[in-house]
Design a protein around this motif. Structure first.
Motif, PDB file in Angstrom:
ATOM      1  N   ALA A 206       0.837  -1.218   0.000  1.00 39.54           N
ATOM      2  CA  ALA A 206       0.000   0.000   0.000  1.00 39.54           C
ATOM      3  C   ALA A 206       0.866   1.260   0.000  1.00 39.54           C
ATOM      4  O   ALA A 206       0.588   2.210  -0.730  1.00 39.54           O
ATOM      5  CB  ALA A 206      -0.932  -0.011   1.210  1.00 39.54           C
ATOM      6  N   LEU A 207       1.926   1.250   0.792  1.00 36.22           N
ATOM      7  CA  LEU A 207       2.815   2.419   0.862  1.00 36.22           C
ATOM      8  C   LEU A 207       3.459   2.660  -0.505  1.00 36.22           C
ATOM      9  O   LEU A 207       3.495   3.788  -1.012  1.00 36.22           O
ATOM     10  CB  LEU A 207       3.886   2.176   1.940  1.00 36.22           C
ATOM     11  CG  LEU A 207       4.787   3.354   2.245  1.00 36.22           C
ATOM     12  CD1 LEU A 207       3.960   4.503   2.795  1.00 36.22           C
ATOM     13  CD2 LEU A 207       5.851   2.946   3.278  1.00 36.22           C
ATOM     14  N   TYR A 208       3.953   1.583  -1.101  1.00 31.93           N
ATOM     15  CA  TYR A 208       4.570   1.680  -2.429  1.00 31.93           C
ATOM     16  C   TYR A 208       3.550   2.240  -3.436  1.00 31.93           C
ATOM     17  O   TYR A 208       3.863   3.089  -4.262  1.00 31.93           O
ATOM     18  CB  TYR A 208       5.030   0.284  -2.859  1.00 31.93           C
ATOM     19  CG  TYR A 208       5.754   0.243  -4.180  1.00 31.93           C
ATOM     20  CD1 TYR A 208       7.138   0.394  -4.238  1.00 31.93           C
ATOM     21  CD2 TYR A 208       5.050   0.055  -5.367  1.00 31.93           C
ATOM     22  CE1 TYR A 208       7.805   0.354  -5.455  1.00 31.93           C
ATOM     23  CE2 TYR A 208       5.702   0.023  -6.587  1.00 31.93           C
ATOM     24  CZ  TYR A 208       7.088   0.169  -6.623  1.00 31.93           C
ATOM     25  OH  TYR A 208       7.738   0.135  -7.833  1.00 31.93           O
ATOM     26  N   THR A 209       2.310   1.774  -3.299  1.00 37.11           N
ATOM     27  CA  THR A 209       1.278   2.157  -4.268  1.00 37.11           C
ATOM     28  C   THR A 209       0.886   3.626  -4.147  1.00 37.11           C
ATOM     29  O   THR A 209       0.753   4.320  -5.157  1.00 37.11           O
ATOM     30  CB  THR A 209       0.034   1.252  -4.076  1.00 37.11           C
ATOM     31  OG1 THR A 209       0.436  -0.104  -4.227  1.00 37.11           O
ATOM     32  CG2 THR A 209      -1.047   1.573  -5.086  1.00 37.11           C
ATOM     33  N   VAL A 210       0.688   4.125  -2.929  1.00 43.08           N
ATOM     34  CA  VAL A 210       0.269   5.534  -2.817  1.00 43.08           C
ATOM     35  C   VAL A 210       1.386   6.460  -3.322  1.00 43.08           C
ATOM     36  O   VAL A 210       1.106   7.497  -3.925  1.00 43.08           O
ATOM     37  CB  VAL A 210      -0.211   5.942  -1.402  1.00 43.08           C
ATOM     38  CG1 VAL A 210      -1.512   5.277  -1.043  1.00 43.08           C
ATOM     39  CG2 VAL A 210       0.818   5.670  -0.346  1.00 43.08           C
ATOM     40  N   ARG A 211       2.633   6.039  -3.135  1.00 41.10           N
ATOM     41  CA  ARG A 211       3.740   6.855  -3.673  1.00 41.10           C
ATOM     42  C   ARG A 211       3.724   6.821  -5.202  1.00 41.10           C
ATOM     43  O   ARG A 211       3.968   7.822  -5.857  1.00 41.10           O
ATOM     44  CB  ARG A 211       5.083   6.343  -3.151  1.00 41.10           C
ATOM     45  CG  ARG A 211       5.253   6.678  -1.682  1.00 41.10           C
ATOM     46  CD  ARG A 211       6.595   6.184  -1.173  1.00 41.10           C
ATOM     47  NE  ARG A 211       6.767   6.512   0.233  1.00 41.10           N
ATOM     48  CZ  ARG A 211       7.537   5.845   1.069  1.00 41.10           C
ATOM     49  NH1 ARG A 211       8.208   4.799   0.662  1.00 41.10           N
ATOM     50  NH2 ARG A 211       7.645   6.221   2.320  1.00 41.10           N
ATOM     51  N   ALA A 212       3.448   5.647  -5.764  1.00 39.20           N
ATOM     52  CA  ALA A 212       3.387   5.529  -7.226  1.00 39.20           C
ATOM     53  C   ALA A 212       2.205   6.329  -7.784  1.00 39.20           C
ATOM     54  O   ALA A 212       2.290   6.896  -8.876  1.00 39.20           O
ATOM     55  CB  ALA A 212       3.274   4.060  -7.620  1.00 39.20           C
ATOM     56  N   LEU A 213       1.115   6.388  -7.027  1.00 41.80           N
ATOM     57  CA  LEU A 213      -0.041   7.177  -7.471  1.00 41.80           C
ATOM     58  C   LEU A 213       0.315   8.664  -7.508  1.00 41.80           C
ATOM     59  O   LEU A 213      -0.113   9.391  -8.408  1.00 41.80           O
ATOM     60  CB  LEU A 213      -1.235   6.967  -6.535  1.00 41.80           C
ATOM     61  CG  LEU A 213      -2.023   5.663  -6.690  1.00 41.80           C
ATOM     62  CD1 LEU A 213      -3.164   5.617  -5.681  1.00 41.80           C
ATOM     63  CD2 LEU A 213      -2.577   5.507  -8.115  1.00 41.80           C
ATOM     64  N   ASP A 214       1.099   9.104  -6.525  1.00 44.01           N
ATOM     65  CA  ASP A 214       1.549  10.506  -6.527  1.00 44.01           C
ATOM     66  C   ASP A 214       2.286  10.831  -7.820  1.00 44.01           C
ATOM     67  O   ASP A 214       2.216  11.939  -8.328  1.00 44.01           O
ATOM     68  CB  ASP A 214       2.531  10.768  -5.370  1.00 44.01           C
ATOM     69  CG  ASP A 214       1.824  10.759  -4.025  1.00 44.01           C
ATOM     70  OD1 ASP A 214       0.590  10.912  -3.995  1.00 44.01           O
ATOM     71  OD2 ASP A 214       2.527  10.591  -2.997  1.00 44.01           O
ATOM     72  N   LYS A 215       3.031   9.815  -8.312  1.00 49.00           N
ATOM     73  CA  LYS A 215       3.823  10.037  -9.533  1.00 49.00           C
ATOM     74  C   LYS A 215       3.007   9.708 -10.789  1.00 49.00           C
ATOM     75  O   LYS A 215       3.549   9.688 -11.889  1.00 49.00           O
ATOM     76  CB  LYS A 215       5.071   9.151  -9.500  1.00 49.00           C
ATOM     77  CG  LYS A 215       6.025   9.531  -8.374  1.00 49.00           C
ATOM     78  CD  LYS A 215       7.189   8.546  -8.338  1.00 49.00           C
ATOM     79  CE  LYS A 215       7.981   8.747  -7.057  1.00 49.00           C
ATOM     80  NZ  LYS A 215       8.674   7.537  -6.613  1.00 49.00           N
ATOM     81  N   ASN A 216       1.739   9.384 -10.593  1.00 52.77           N
ATOM     82  CA  ASN A 216       0.861   9.024 -11.721  1.00 52.77           C
ATOM     83  C   ASN A 216       1.452   7.916 -12.588  1.00 52.77           C
ATOM     84  O   ASN A 216       1.427   7.989 -13.818  1.00 52.77           O
ATOM     85  CB  ASN A 216       0.544  10.267 -12.562  1.00 52.77           C
ATOM     86  CG  ASN A 216      -0.509   9.979 -13.617  1.00 52.77           C
ATOM     87  OD1 ASN A 216      -1.306   9.042 -13.489  1.00 52.77           O
ATOM     88  ND2 ASN A 216      -0.510  10.776 -14.685  1.00 52.77           N
ATOM     89  N   ARG A 217       1.968   6.879 -11.945  1.00 50.15           N
ATOM     90  CA  ARG A 217       2.507   5.731 -12.688  1.00 50.15           C
ATOM     91  C   ARG A 217       1.366   4.967 -13.352  1.00 50.15           C
ATOM     92  O   ARG A 217       0.330   4.749 -12.729  1.00 50.15           O
ATOM     93  CB  ARG A 217       3.226   4.774 -11.742  1.00 50.15           C
ATOM     94  CG  ARG A 217       4.527   5.285 -11.206  1.00 50.15           C
ATOM     95  CD  ARG A 217       5.705   4.665 -11.988  1.00 50.15           C
ATOM     96  NE  ARG A 217       6.927   5.443 -11.811  1.00 50.15           N
ATOM     97  CZ  ARG A 217       7.720   5.365 -10.742  1.00 50.15           C
ATOM     98  NH1 ARG A 217       7.429   4.528  -9.774  1.00 50.15           N
ATOM     99  NH2 ARG A 217       8.810   6.096 -10.670  1.00 50.15           N
ATOM    100  N   ALA A 218       1.570   4.542 -14.585  1.00 51.87           N
ATOM    101  CA  ALA A 218       0.530   3.789 -15.305  1.00 51.87           C
ATOM    102  C   ALA A 218       0.420   2.375 -14.736  1.00 51.87           C
ATOM    103  O   ALA A 218      -0.660   1.902 -14.376  1.00 51.87           O
ATOM    104  CB  ALA A 218       0.884   3.731 -16.786  1.00 51.87           C
ATOM    105  N   LEU A 219       1.562   1.713 -14.659  1.00 55.63           N
ATOM    106  CA  LEU A 219       1.596   0.305 -14.258  1.00 55.63           C
ATOM    107  C   LEU A 219       2.431   0.214 -12.988  1.00 55.63           C
ATOM    108  O   LEU A 219       3.614   0.569 -12.999  1.00 55.63           O
ATOM    109  CB  LEU A 219       2.248  -0.493 -15.398  1.00 55.63           C
ATOM    110  CG  LEU A 219       2.344  -1.987 -15.273  1.00 55.63           C
ATOM    111  CD1 LEU A 219       0.974  -2.606 -15.041  1.00 55.63           C
ATOM    112  CD2 LEU A 219       2.944  -2.584 -16.551  1.00 55.63           C
ATOM    113  N   ILE A 220       1.815  -0.227 -11.913  1.00 52.47           N
ATOM    114  CA  ILE A 220       2.519  -0.255 -10.626  1.00 52.47           C
ATOM    115  C   ILE A 220       2.807  -1.715 -10.274  1.00 52.47           C
ATOM    116  O   ILE A 220       1.885  -2.489  -9.996  1.00 52.47           O
ATOM    117  CB  ILE A 220       1.658   0.415  -9.531  1.00 52.47           C
ATOM    118  CG1 ILE A 220       1.274   1.846  -9.959  1.00 52.47           C
ATOM    119  CG2 ILE A 220       2.396   0.425  -8.192  1.00 52.47           C
ATOM    120  CD1 ILE A 220       0.251   2.521  -9.042  1.00 52.47           C
TER     121      ILE A 220
END
Ligand SMILES: NC(=O)c1ccc[n+]([C@@H]2O[C@H](COP(=O)([O-])OP(=O)(O)OC[C@H]3O[C@@H](n4cnc5c(N)ncnc54)[C@H](OP(=O)(O)O)[C@@H]3O)[C@@H](O)[C@H]2O)c1
Length: 258
Positions: A206-220
């Motif tokens: 979850a932590l990894y994911t919310v950070r990736a969402l901040d960066k608007n990553r397409a594929l996490i």
């Protein structure tokens, strides 16, 4: 108007961890799962710990009529959802023919139809509002055919393809779409000791994911090993991918489970 992040499958596992990670960042939440009695204590706890507003809605997403009622509520309601997390998912292990059809159908309803319906309904609301963000939870199982979990893997392949396509379509509307592909996550429900011992916790993902969402990553895809595994089906011949996937699933997903 108050803004909310709506998370399906928020009462346990990854959905719960994502809810907590978002509440920690001050997000108001709408939690969705089937069982009211598990949602309510989660909502109370997150409100107390993080001082955010946490609403919850019990809805069985495998039931199209209940889902329609819920969607109507969202469309007619006043609440503004600027982040949708489609995390609810059902899974099967074991030979396809041995499963009750009703169980396979529920899986397809939740993993494919409900996810798509919520993207459609809330996506339209977001488009009117001028933007938003959608996170769909697929899984590494979606990158290859999945013998012994055939419908599950195929449903995650759908989520992966659908989400990437939506991202391209919706970019201009200000709606950002990402798809999360975790490998095995320690799960309170699944319990496969051999697999759980080597898997990250839902909180780590979850932590990894919310950070990736901040960066608007397409594929996490959390984890370097998983990123390599996701590449393999594109590098190896298809027959070999099928065989290897079958061997791996048989090893880790004993037949007859769930
Ligand atoms: N765990 C893993 O190793 C793993 C790996 C890759 C991807 N994933 C994906 O990550 C997501 C979460 O997995 P998890 O293992 O963390 O889940 P989990 O602990 O089994 O929790 C599933 C959540 O979905 C809800 N849910 C299940 N069926 C539902 C339905 N018909 N309607 C509404 N809510 C429903 C459950 O609540 P109720 O029972 O109260 O409805 C619960 O909140 C799933 O999409 C899964 O496919 C998991």
């Amino acid at each position: 108007m108050t803004r909310y992040a709506m998370i399906t499958g928020a009462s346990s596992g990854l959905g719960l961890a994502l809810a907590e990670a978002l509440a920690r960042r001050g997000r108001n939440l709408i939690l969705v799962a089937r069982q009211r009695e598990t949602l309510e204590p989660v909502a109370i706890e997150l409100t107390q710990r993080f001082g955010v507003e946490v609403l919850f809605r019990a809805c069985d997403l495998s039931q199209p009529l209940r889902l329609s009622g819920f969607v109507l509520e969202l469309e007619e309601g006043e609440r503004r959802i600027d982040l949708l997390v489609n995390c609810a998912g059902q899974r099967t292990y074991g030979p396809f023919l041995a499963h009750e059809w009703a169980y396979e159908q529920d899986l397809l309803e939740v993993n494919i139809l409900a996810l798509s319906r919520l993207c459609h309904a809330i996506g339209n609301l977001m488009a009117v509002q001028g933007g938003g963000q959608i996170l769909n939870v697929a899984g590494l199982a979606g990158v290859a055919p999945g013998p012994w979990m055939a419908a599950y893997a195929a449903s995650k392949a759908y989520v992966l393809s659908f989400s990437e396509a939506l991202r391209e379509e919706l970019g201009r509307t200000g709606i950002k779409v990402s798809v999360l592909c975790p490998g095995p996550v320690r799960s309170s429900r699944r319990r496969i000791p051999r697999l759980d011992a080597s898997s990250p916790s839902p909180e780590e993902i979850a932590l990894y994911t919310v950070r990736a969402l901040d960066k608007n990553r397409a594929l996490i895809i959390p984890g370097r090993r998983n990123r390599w595994l996701a590449l393999a089906p594109r590098l190896l011949p298809r027959w070999l991918v099928r065989k290897l996937a079958g061997v791996i699933h048989r090893r880790y997903c004993p037949l007859g489970m769930e």
